[in-house]
Design an enzyme around this catalytic site. Structure first.
Site, short mmCIF file in Angstrom:
data_model
loop_
_atom_site.label_atom_id
_atom_site.label_comp_id
_atom_site.label_asym_id
_atom_site.label_seq_id
_atom_site.Cartn_x
_atom_site.Cartn_y
_atom_site.Cartn_z
N THR A 341 0.85 -1.19 0.00
CA THR A 341 0.00 0.00 0.00
C THR A 341 0.88 1.24 0.00
O THR A 341 1.88 1.30 0.72
CB THR A 341 -0.96 0.01 1.22
N HIS A 394 2.38 -11.48 14.41
CA HIS A 394 3.42 -12.01 15.30
C HIS A 394 3.14 -13.45 15.72
O HIS A 394 4.00 -14.11 16.30
CB HIS A 394 3.52 -11.11 16.55
#
Length: 423
Positions: A341, A394
């Protein structure tokens, strides 16, 4: 008579919203004519007439949610002109019958009921347009419509120059009465507001972004890239590149190539979580976030690892054009493995992009800005620098892996020739 039904639109789509009808009840349509536009979570779809005839009834109105297979209108077979001639004689006979009990017809209620229906404004304006026009004191008859069939929409009302200052005067006249009341925290004056219904796509974007933050253990790591080498390559090669490939050499092809190179070194970032399994993808379908009128969409460049710079640029340009003209197909949006993006196109200097789930990584690009950079212990130079950000899940990506991925992207970008070798 045939039913107009909501067609199947893909496995992931079960419902949509009637965006707008292109025709009115009683209109004659030909086979293939567009009847209405349906807004879904991802794309807008036009529903066409499967046969010629007259639109007899609109069952589901604009703004209503409809499901796959649901009947939303009816179409009578045959054209309006063809059925009119043979029906003229029976119609005349019925008119004569109706003329006999004429004294009973002109009851006081008939003219009252007819008055609202005779208003073209009520018939040719959407509910949201009528509401906004009332709030602004605008006569709908004075509003110019951009719609081919003359229907007035909310955007037409907004762009109307006559904002009717007259209705604003009465509150001003009442203002002197306010001081007579003891100082109270409130006032009779109501401040102007505009309430807009959230589009289905915007609502879906909002829902998915919240879900991404609630389901993923999302972290972001940052780095910066010296864009000097890339800008030098573009400056030297852009004219020949465009002459040969008929497309501009932009930054996105460099970033796409660099991301693919880094994903090959760190395959977990090109994966997704499926229950207790990690699905490692051995292909590289890179989503490119594009800002469209209805909100951000992420069309996908397929098999980016197999494409050259020109093919990537052409693919991105084509997808961006489709996004802005609202002609993206569902296949253009499905199955991405990683997303890029570019907030820099709007001037963003630094941001933390949100994951495009179920993907586990997204790269954020930002504005290129001249900044003083230490070349060595004794020299400083102004260099075109860009901050880049990697948001990652994560749960399956360790911090060290994310940092090394971003460093790899940085190194590939700062040595553009290596992108040809790495690819």
């Amino acid at each position: 008579m045939s039913e107009i039904k909501v067609p199947a639109m893909g496995e992931s789509i079960t419902e949509g919203t009637v965006s707008r009808w292109m025709v009115k009840e009683g209109d004659t349509v030909n086979q293939g004519d567009v009847l209405l536009e349906l807004e879904t979570d991802k794309v807008n779809i036009e529903i066409s007439a499967e046969e010629s005839g007259v639109l007899e009834k609109i069952i589901r109105q604009e703004g209503e949610t409809v499901e796959i297979g649901e009947t939303i209108g009816t179409l009578s077979a045959g054209s309006g002109g063809g059925s009119g001639a043979p029906a003229s004689e029976p119609a005349a006979a019925e008119e004569k019958k109706a003329a006999t009990p004429a004294p009973e017809a002109p009851t006081p209620t008939a003219p009252v009921a007819a008055a609202p229906e005779s208003s073209d404004s009520a018939k040719t304006a959407s509910p949201s347009a009528r509401k906004l026009a009332r709030e602004r004191g605008i006569e709908l008859d004075q509003v110019q419509s951009k719609d081919p069939i003359g229907r007035v929409y909310q955007d037409d009302v907004k762009s109307h120059n006559n904002q009717a200052p007259a209705p604003a005067a009465p509150p001003a006249n009442k203002a002197p009465a306010a001081p007579s009341a003891p100082a109270a925290g409130s006032s009779t004056y109501t401040k102007p507001v505009e309430r807009q219904r959230m589009s289905r796509r915007r609502a879906t974007i909002a829902k998915r972004l919240v879900e991404a933050q609630q389901t993923a253990a999302m972290l972001t790591t940052f780095n910066e890239v010296d864009m000097t080498a890339i800008m030098d390559v573009r400056k030297r090669r852009k004219d020949k590149f465009k002459e040969k490939h008929e497309i501009n050499l932009g930054f996105m092809s460099f970033f796409t190539k660099a991301v693919v190179g880094a994903l090959k070194k760190f395959p977990t970032i090109n994966a997704e979580i499926d229950g207790e399994d990690v699905v490692l993808k051995k292909y590289y379908d890179i989503g490119i976030a594009v800002s469209a009128k209805e909100g951000l969409v992420v069309p996908v460049v397929r098999d980016a690892d197999r494409l050259g710079f020109a093919e990537i640029e052409k693919s991105i340009a084509d997808l961006a054009s489709k996004a802005r003209s609202n002609t993206l197909a569902l296949s253009d949006l499905q199955g991405g493995t990683f997303t890029i993006t570019n907030g820099g196109t709007f001037g963003s200097l630094l941001s933390t992009p949100i994951l495009n789930t179920p993907q586990v990584g997204i790269l954020g690009m930002h504005k290129i800005q001249l900044r003083p950079v230490a070349i060595d212990a004794e020299r400083m130079e102004n260099r075109p620098m860009m901050y880049i950000a990697l948001s990652y899940d994560h749960r399956i990506i360790d911090g060290s892996e994310a940092v090394r991925f971003l460093v790899t992207v940085k190194e590939l970008l700062e040595d553009p020739e290596s992108l040809l070798i790495e690819g």
